[in-house]
Design an enzyme around this catalytic site. Structure first.
Site, PDB file in Angstrom:
ATOM      1  N   TYR A 143       0.840  -1.208   0.000  1.00 56.50           N
ATOM      2  CA  TYR A 143       0.000   0.000   0.000  1.00 56.50           C
ATOM      3  C   TYR A 143       0.874   1.257   0.000  1.00 56.50           C
ATOM      4  CZ  TYR A 143      -3.166   3.540   2.057  1.00 56.50           C
ATOM      5  OH  TYR A 143      -3.887   4.682   2.322  1.00 56.50           O
ATOM      6  N   LYS A 159       1.338   4.141  -2.918  1.00 54.84           N
ATOM      7  CA  LYS A 159       1.013   5.554  -2.672  1.00 54.84           C
ATOM      8  C   LYS A 159       2.251   6.429  -2.927  1.00 54.84           C
ATOM      9  CE  LYS A 159      -3.374   5.511  -1.441  1.00 54.84           C
ATOM     10  NZ  LYS A 159      -4.412   6.325  -2.106  1.00 54.84           N
TER      11      LYS A 159
HETATM   12  N1  LIG Z   1      -8.934   6.298   6.299  1.00 57.58           N
HETATM   13  C1  LIG Z   1      -7.675   6.675   6.582  1.00 57.58           C
HETATM   14  O1  LIG Z   1      -7.261   6.781   7.768  1.00 57.58           O
HETATM   15  C2  LIG Z   1      -6.722   6.999   5.467  1.00 57.58           C
HETATM   16  C3  LIG Z   1      -5.401   7.312   5.811  1.00 57.58           C
HETATM   17  C4  LIG Z   1      -4.513   7.644   4.794  1.00 57.58           C
HETATM   18  C5  LIG Z   1      -4.935   7.665   3.489  1.00 57.58           C
HETATM   19  N2  LIG Z   1      -6.227   7.344   3.172  1.00 57.58           N
HETATM   20  C6  LIG Z   1      -6.617   7.416   1.748  1.00 57.58           C
HETATM   21  O2  LIG Z   1      -7.863   8.078   1.636  1.00 57.58           O
HETATM   22  C7  LIG Z   1      -8.633   7.500   0.568  1.00 57.58           C
HETATM   23  C8  LIG Z   1      -9.979   7.037   1.084  1.00 57.58           C
HETATM   24  O3  LIG Z   1      -9.749   6.128   2.152  1.00 57.58           O
HETATM   25  P1  LIG Z   1     -10.942   5.434   2.935  1.00 57.58           P
HETATM   26  O4  LIG Z   1     -10.437   5.131   4.300  1.00 57.58           O
HETATM   27  O5  LIG Z   1     -12.187   6.193   2.761  1.00 57.58           O
HETATM   28  O6  LIG Z   1     -11.039   4.055   2.125  1.00 57.58           O
HETATM   29  P2  LIG Z   1     -12.198   2.943   2.122  1.00 57.58           P
HETATM   30  O7  LIG Z   1     -13.193   3.200   3.188  1.00 57.58           O
HETATM   31  O8  LIG Z   1     -11.498   1.636   2.061  1.00 57.58           O
HETATM   32  O9  LIG Z   1     -12.924   3.207   0.708  1.00 57.58           O
HETATM   33  C9  LIG Z   1     -12.214   2.969  -0.462  1.00 57.58           C
HETATM   34  C10 LIG Z   1     -13.085   3.413  -1.616  1.00 57.58           C
HETATM   35  O10 LIG Z   1     -12.367   3.140  -2.819  1.00 57.58           O
HETATM   36  C11 LIG Z   1     -13.230   2.399  -3.681  1.00 57.58           C
HETATM   37  N3  LIG Z   1     -12.463   1.543  -4.570  1.00 57.58           N
HETATM   38  C12 LIG Z   1     -11.566   0.584  -4.252  1.00 57.58           C
HETATM   39  N4  LIG Z   1     -11.106   0.010  -5.365  1.00 57.58           N
HETATM   40  C13 LIG Z   1     -11.723   0.626  -6.409  1.00 57.58           C
HETATM   41  C14 LIG Z   1     -11.676   0.474  -7.815  1.00 57.58           C
HETATM   42  N5  LIG Z   1     -10.896  -0.445  -8.404  1.00 57.58           N
HETATM   43  N6  LIG Z   1     -12.445   1.284  -8.583  1.00 57.58           N
HETATM   44  C15 LIG Z   1     -13.259   2.199  -8.013  1.00 57.58           C
HETATM   45  N7  LIG Z   1     -13.365   2.383  -6.690  1.00 57.58           N
HETATM   46  C16 LIG Z   1     -12.597   1.592  -5.903  1.00 57.58           C
HETATM   47  C17 LIG Z   1     -14.128   1.610  -2.750  1.00 57.58           C
HETATM   48  O11 LIG Z   1     -15.276   1.190  -3.462  1.00 57.58           O
HETATM   49  P3  LIG Z   1     -16.149  -0.123  -3.063  1.00 57.58           P
HETATM   50  O12 LIG Z   1     -17.138   0.348  -2.013  1.00 57.58           O
HETATM   51  O13 LIG Z   1     -16.785  -0.515  -4.340  1.00 57.58           O
HETATM   52  O14 LIG Z   1     -15.197  -1.149  -2.538  1.00 57.58           O
HETATM   53  C18 LIG Z   1     -14.403   2.656  -1.697  1.00 57.58           C
HETATM   54  O15 LIG Z   1     -15.406   3.543  -2.123  1.00 57.58           O
HETATM   55  C19 LIG Z   1      -7.783   6.391  -0.013  1.00 57.58           C
HETATM   56  O16 LIG Z   1      -7.054   6.884  -1.116  1.00 57.58           O
HETATM   57  C20 LIG Z   1      -6.826   6.048   1.125  1.00 57.58           C
HETATM   58  O17 LIG Z   1      -5.622   5.493   0.674  1.00 57.58           O
HETATM   59  C21 LIG Z   1      -7.128   7.003   4.124  1.00 57.58           C
END
Ligand SMILES: NC(=O)c1ccc[n+]([C@@H]2O[C@H](COP(=O)([O-])OP(=O)(O)OC[C@H]3O[C@@H](n4cnc5c(N)ncnc54)[C@H](OP(=O)(O)O)[C@@H]3O)[C@@H](O)[C@H]2O)c1
Length: 271
Positions: A166, A170
């Site tokens: 991951y 990134k």
């Molecule tokens: N949450 C954190 O603490 C955190 C920290 C650092 C960075 N981030 C970054 O912030 C962003 C959002 O994170 P999050 O925590 O909200 O993630 P999440 O809850 O896991 O949601 C991921 C989203 O990406 C979609 N997705 C995954 N693979 C896909 C694909 N091939 N095509 C289209 N959509 C796809 C998922 O859709 P489905 O519902 O269809 O699976 C879901 O809507 C990400 O880029 C993550 O790396 C998050």
């Protein structure tokens, strides 16, 4: 009417982005999702008229092209903001290091490939597909969600060996963001990579019967606490999205933000 495309809008931060943005009736918000019906259900209330969910897996170039065509019809041809939010946070390697798969290297290889496909090729395909619309937009801003876990200084400072595929993917997308900045700065299109902080998007800690993952998660929490003693709890999606939207507004090529990789706070403070 400012227009926004948000990928991965079905849950987590993506869902919060489209919820917050569409609460302003002046905005036109397009959420790209893999399952439109599921996204509308997850929204939890009547979807407002200024929010449209469109189906597009970001690894499917044809689906992205169709979504861009539909977006252009909705906006009149342009796009102001693209938010590359969708990502794969691999469950296989989330708490694993690069040497944990020595018994079966194919697991690691597959995990690296799929992380690269979704987290690097996906945003690149999305940008390349939507660039003609962004050129016609007023704001011309592209934000790609990254993570402090990809910051080399942080990795070295507190020795974070976990979540390698991951973090590597990134780190690669951060370079793609800088490459896009080099390419499109002269056209006035802003590209930035933003870490949202540590946000509670409902996944929580690993299950307590997974002793190895649990220990690795606790180990990471201890390192985070040493790095940022003020950090006591994950942000809510709403808090993180509000911080990021403020950052989006104040960032510009003129201010020197083009191609940068920063936190939701606009600096290198990841927590
Ligand atoms: N949450 C954190 O603490 C955190 C920290 C650092 C960075 N981030 C970054 O912030 C962003 C959002 O994170 P999050 O925590 O909200 O993630 P999440 O809850 O896991 O949601 C991921 C989203 O990406 C979609 N997705 C995954 N693979 C896909 C694909 N091939 N095509 C289209 N959509 C796809 C998922 O859709 P489905 O519902 O269809 O699976 C879901 O809507 C990400 O880029 C993550 O790396 C998050």
């Amino acid at each position: 009417m400012p227009s926004y495309v948000v990928t991965g809008a079905s849950r987590g931060l993506g869902l919060e982005f489209v919820r917050t943005l569409s609460s302003d009736t002046q905005n036109l918000v397009i959420g790209l999702v893999r399952n439109r019906a599921a996204a509308e259900k997850a929204f939890g209330e009547a979807v407002p008229r200024n929010l449209i969910f469109l189906n597009a897996d970001i690894t499917d170039l044809d689906a992205l092209k169709s979504a861009a065509t539909e977006t252009a019809e909705l906006t009149g041809g342009g796009l102001d903001y693209l938010i590359n939010n969708a990502a794969l946070i691999s469950e296989t390697s989330r708490y694993r290091t690069l040497s944990d798969f020595a018994h079966d290297p194919q697991i690691l290889i597959k995990d690296l490939q799929v992380s690269f496909e979704v987290n690097v090729i996906g945003p690149i395909n999305t940008v390349n597909t939507f660039i003609p619309l962004l050129r016609k937009g007023q704001e011309k801003k592209v934000f790609t969600l990254s993570t402090g876990m990809a910051d080399i200084d942080l990795i070295n400072q507190i020795d974070i060996a976990a979540a390698a595929p991951y973090s590597i993917s990134k780190g690669a997308v951060n370079v793609a963001v800088a490459k896009y900045n080099a390419l499109y700065k002269s056209e006035g299109i802003l590209f930035m990579a933003i870490s949202p902080g540590v946000v509670d998007t409902g996944e929580g800690m690993p299950s307590s019967d997974n002793v190895e993952d649990m220990k690795a998660a606790q180990d990471m929490a201890i390192k985070f606490a040493a790095y940022a003693p003020h950090f006591t709890a994950a942000s809510t999606p709403q808090e993180s999205v509000n911080d990021m939207l403020k950052l989006f507004e104040r960032s510009s090529i003129k201010n020197g933000n083009g191609g940068t990789f920063v936190s939701h706070l606009g600096n290198k403070q990841w927590l």
